[in-house]
Design a protein around this motif. Structure first.
Motif, PDB file in Angstrom:
ATOM      1  N   LEU A 175       5.844  18.041 -59.765  1.00 38.36           N
ATOM      2  CA  LEU A 175       7.024  17.423 -59.702  1.00 38.36           C
ATOM      3  C   LEU A 175       6.851  15.915 -59.882  1.00 38.36           C
ATOM      4  O   LEU A 175       5.614  15.316 -59.735  1.00 38.36           O
ATOM      5  CB  LEU A 175       7.811  17.321 -58.347  1.00 38.36           C
ATOM      6  CG  LEU A 175       8.243  18.742 -57.935  1.00 38.36           C
ATOM      7  CD1 LEU A 175       8.824  18.657 -56.569  1.00 38.36           C
ATOM      8  CD2 LEU A 175       9.686  19.261 -59.053  1.00 38.36           C
ATOM      9  N   ASP A 176       7.710  15.059 -60.629  1.00 38.12           N
ATOM     10  CA  ASP A 176       7.533  13.530 -60.917  1.00 38.12           C
ATOM     11  C   ASP A 176       8.653  12.884 -60.718  1.00 38.12           C
ATOM     12  O   ASP A 176       9.769  13.552 -60.551  1.00 38.12           O
ATOM     13  CB  ASP A 176       6.594  13.179 -61.893  1.00 38.12           C
ATOM     14  CG  ASP A 176       7.224  13.959 -63.257  1.00 38.12           C
ATOM     15  OD1 ASP A 176       8.745  13.903 -63.252  1.00 38.12           O
ATOM     16  OD2 ASP A 176       6.709  14.320 -64.217  1.00 38.12           O
ATOM     17  N   LYS A 177       8.518  11.477 -60.843  1.00 37.43           N
ATOM     18  CA  LYS A 177       9.641  10.857 -60.851  1.00 37.43           C
ATOM     19  C   LYS A 177      10.803  11.064 -61.819  1.00 37.43           C
ATOM     20  O   LYS A 177      11.905  10.484 -61.732  1.00 37.43           O
ATOM     21  CB  LYS A 177       9.361   9.287 -60.741  1.00 37.43           C
ATOM     22  CG  LYS A 177       8.456   8.977 -59.698  1.00 37.43           C
ATOM     23  CD  LYS A 177       9.160   9.147 -58.224  1.00 37.43           C
ATOM     24  CE  LYS A 177       8.195   8.790 -57.267  1.00 37.43           C
ATOM     25  NZ  LYS A 177       9.024   9.105 -55.663  1.00 37.43           N
ATOM     26  N   SER A 178      10.650  11.755 -62.857  1.00 33.26           N
ATOM     27  CA  SER A 178      11.493  11.824 -64.010  1.00 33.26           C
ATOM     28  C   SER A 178      12.194  13.359 -63.833  1.00 33.26           C
ATOM     29  O   SER A 178      12.984  13.487 -64.551  1.00 33.26           O
ATOM     30  CB  SER A 178      10.621  12.081 -65.149  1.00 33.26           C
ATOM     31  OG  SER A 178       9.575  13.016 -65.347  1.00 33.26           O
ATOM     32  N   THR A 179      11.743  14.006 -62.622  1.00 29.27           N
ATOM     33  CA  THR A 179      12.444  15.262 -62.448  1.00 29.27           C
ATOM     34  C   THR A 179      13.826  15.171 -61.699  1.00 29.27           C
ATOM     35  O   THR A 179      13.890  14.878 -60.535  1.00 29.27           O
ATOM     36  CB  THR A 179      11.567  16.175 -61.547  1.00 29.27           C
ATOM     37  OG1 THR A 179      10.240  16.171 -62.155  1.00 29.27           O
ATOM     38  CG2 THR A 179      12.095  17.584 -61.587  1.00 29.27           C
ATOM     39  N   THR A 180      14.944  15.137 -62.685  1.00 33.83           N
ATOM     40  CA  THR A 180      16.198  14.983 -62.204  1.00 33.83           C
ATOM     41  C   THR A 180      16.937  16.273 -62.221  1.00 33.83           C
ATOM     42  O   THR A 180      18.294  16.130 -61.750  1.00 33.83           O
ATOM     43  CB  THR A 180      16.848  13.632 -62.508  1.00 33.83           C
ATOM     44  OG1 THR A 180      16.940  13.744 -64.250  1.00 33.83           O
ATOM     45  CG2 THR A 180      15.872  12.379 -62.323  1.00 33.83           C
ATOM     46  N   GLU A 181      16.455  17.265 -63.093  1.00 37.20           N
ATOM     47  CA  GLU A 181      17.333  18.383 -63.409  1.00 37.20           C
ATOM     48  C   GLU A 181      16.699  19.601 -63.008  1.00 37.20           C
ATOM     49  O   GLU A 181      15.422  19.801 -62.862  1.00 37.20           O
ATOM     50  CB  GLU A 181      17.672  18.342 -64.638  1.00 37.20           C
ATOM     51  CG  GLU A 181      18.681  17.241 -65.312  1.00 37.20           C
ATOM     52  CD  GLU A 181      18.876  17.248 -66.741  1.00 37.20           C
ATOM     53  OE1 GLU A 181      18.367  18.352 -67.728  1.00 37.20           O
ATOM     54  OE2 GLU A 181      19.647  16.713 -67.096  1.00 37.20           O
ATOM     55  N   THR A 182      17.523  20.541 -62.769  1.00 42.08           N
ATOM     56  CA  THR A 182      16.739  22.013 -62.301  1.00 42.08           C
ATOM     57  C   THR A 182      16.252  22.517 -63.345  1.00 42.08           C
ATOM     58  O   THR A 182      16.665  22.318 -64.648  1.00 42.08           O
ATOM     59  CB  THR A 182      18.008  22.993 -62.261  1.00 42.08           C
ATOM     60  OG1 THR A 182      18.887  22.573 -60.876  1.00 42.08           O
ATOM     61  CG2 THR A 182      17.488  24.284 -61.705  1.00 42.08           C
ATOM     62  N   PHE A 183      14.852  23.118 -63.105  1.00 47.83           N
ATOM     63  CA  PHE A 183      14.008  23.510 -64.278  1.00 47.83           C
ATOM     64  C   PHE A 183      13.412  25.061 -64.097  1.00 47.83           C
ATOM     65  O   PHE A 183      13.401  25.332 -62.682  1.00 47.83           O
ATOM     66  CB  PHE A 183      13.115  22.686 -64.595  1.00 47.83           C
ATOM     67  CG  PHE A 183      11.879  22.376 -63.611  1.00 47.83           C
ATOM     68  CD1 PHE A 183      10.681  23.158 -63.407  1.00 47.83           C
ATOM     69  CD2 PHE A 183      12.478  21.533 -62.612  1.00 47.83           C
ATOM     70  CE1 PHE A 183       9.751  22.759 -62.314  1.00 47.83           C
ATOM     71  CE2 PHE A 183      11.603  21.085 -61.389  1.00 47.83           C
ATOM     72  CZ  PHE A 183      10.457  21.979 -61.377  1.00 47.83           C
ATOM     73  N   ASP A 184      13.066  25.676 -64.903  1.00 48.88           N
ATOM     74  CA  ASP A 184      12.468  26.638 -64.724  1.00 48.88           C
ATOM     75  C   ASP A 184      10.954  26.793 -64.987  1.00 48.88           C
ATOM     76  O   ASP A 184      10.336  26.049 -65.954  1.00 48.88           O
ATOM     77  CB  ASP A 184      13.045  28.056 -65.622  1.00 48.88           C
ATOM     78  CG  ASP A 184      14.330  28.537 -65.331  1.00 48.88           C
ATOM     79  OD1 ASP A 184      14.697  28.287 -64.279  1.00 48.88           O
ATOM     80  OD2 ASP A 184      14.912  29.266 -66.189  1.00 48.88           O
ATOM     81  N   TYR A 185       9.837  27.529 -64.275  1.00 50.58           N
ATOM     82  CA  TYR A 185       8.547  27.188 -64.509  1.00 50.58           C
ATOM     83  C   TYR A 185       7.773  28.512 -64.085  1.00 50.58           C
ATOM     84  O   TYR A 185       8.248  29.287 -62.876  1.00 50.58           O
ATOM     85  CB  TYR A 185       8.059  26.138 -63.212  1.00 50.58           C
ATOM     86  CG  TYR A 185       6.935  25.780 -63.722  1.00 50.58           C
ATOM     87  CD1 TYR A 185       6.656  24.616 -64.676  1.00 50.58           C
ATOM     88  CD2 TYR A 185       5.786  25.904 -63.059  1.00 50.58           C
ATOM     89  CE1 TYR A 185       5.463  24.018 -64.735  1.00 50.58           C
ATOM     90  CE2 TYR A 185       4.412  25.494 -63.217  1.00 50.58           C
ATOM     91  CZ  TYR A 185       4.247  24.531 -64.286  1.00 50.58           C
ATOM     92  OH  TYR A 185       2.927  24.084 -64.471  1.00 50.58           O
TER      93      TYR A 185
END
Length: 324
Positions: free
Chosen positions: A189-199
């Motif tokens: 995770l980082d400061k640009s993570t603002t949306e739901t994502f799959d991993y």
């Protein structure tokens, strides 16, 4: 042919096959005698390859080593290398008792040595093995995030959903039965993570020698949402909503005339919110007879930047008395 007759002496050609057999026996006797009078040597730390039935599994193979005393010619001993002597023994499932060590007794015939090497002794001849029943069970997955990784300010990880939500773990029963969960490798995770994502993420296995996990990778859906603050507004006064019939009743709020309301929203919106902007009420328009009733409290506001999270108490005791 005449050339061979001249090359091979006559005493050799006469009764050739009998002499060949005698020579072979002589060589064999020589090897046996030289072996009997050969030199003894102790080969330490020979690994014992233990063959288990499909329903059993080894917990610790550290004890599966023995010393082997052998006899052979000095020349043969000098030529021996690691791995020339092999030991293979089988576990008899009928002798296994659950939760107890299994005693494995070796025989000289279990030792495979090169030709010309005689096995004299195995030390120790028997030893105990840590064996357990093979077990497979489904175990839930627990999320792990990379150290220091967080969404930007104002965002939070709402939840993480795994597909599949559980994985199959196989191995020694005592290990598998005590396993409460397995963890994923760290999800970044980082400061640009603002949306739901799959991993797609691997499952960590700290006991690879004993446990197998299926599948080894799973799909994680990380739900990122905006962080919402909350604020409690105490003692919001209750109003009574009545229908046409309600005018014929006297209404008494028996349990409490107030409720507590929790709102959620941005800090700026909550800072400007006033209690007077909340409308708390009970609706008695559906009652046509006097009596004691329990009704749900409700609350509304004209503000669009806040949301009502909860009301306490939600049920209000009211008393309706007929007006003569």
């Amino acid at each position: 042919m005449e050339f061979l007759k001249k090359l091979v002496p006559g005493f050799v050609r006469e009764d050739f096959f009998r002499k060949l057999i005698a020579l072979a026996f002589a060589i064999l006797v020589y090897m046996m005698v030289s072996n009997k009078i050969g030199k003894e040597s102790l080969i330490p730390d020979i690994h014992v390859s233990v063959k288990l039935p499909p329903s059993l599994v080894m917990i610790d193979e550290a004890s599966c080593k023995v010393d082997v005393k052998i006899r052979s010619s000095e020349k043969r001993l000098s030529e021996l290398v690691a791995g020339d002597i092999k030991i293979e023994a089988k576990v008899d499932e009928s002798l296994y008792v659950q939760n107890k060590p299994y005693t494995l007794t070796l025989r000289l015939s279990d030792v495979k040595a090169p030709f010309g090497v005689t096995v004299l002794e195995i030390q120790p001849r028997s030893f105990q093995l840590a064996i357990d029943k093979l077990m497979t069970r489904n175990v839930p997955v627990k999320v792990s995030f990379a150290p220091g990784g967080t969404p930007p300010e104002g965002y939070i990880v709402e939840k993480v959903t795994f597909s599949p939500p559980e994985v199959a773990v196989s191995g020694p029963g005592r290990m598998v039965s005590s396993l409460e969960f397995v963890s994923t490798a760290p999800i970044p995770l980082d400061k640009s993570t603002t949306e739901t994502f799959d991993y797609t993420i691997p499952i960590l296995n700290s006991n690879k020698n004993y446990l197998t996990i299926t599948p080894q990778e799973i799909l994680a859906q990380v739900e990122i949402v905006k962080k919402s603050n909350s604020q409690l507004f105490r003692a919001v006064p209750l109003q009574v909503l009545t229908g046409p019939e309600g005018k014929n009743f006297k209404v008494e709020l028996v349990s409490t005339p107030h409720i507590d309301v929790t709102l959620s929203g941005s800090k700026a919106a909550l800072d400007t919110m006033k209690k007077e902007e909340l409308k708390a009420y009970v609706d008695i328009s559906g009652f046509n007879e006097p009596g004691l009733y329990s009704v749900n409290a409700s609350c509304s506001t004209t503000r669009q930047d806040v949301h009502i999270e909860s009301i306490y108490p939600i049920q209000i005791q009211i008393k309706l008395t007929k007006i003569n």
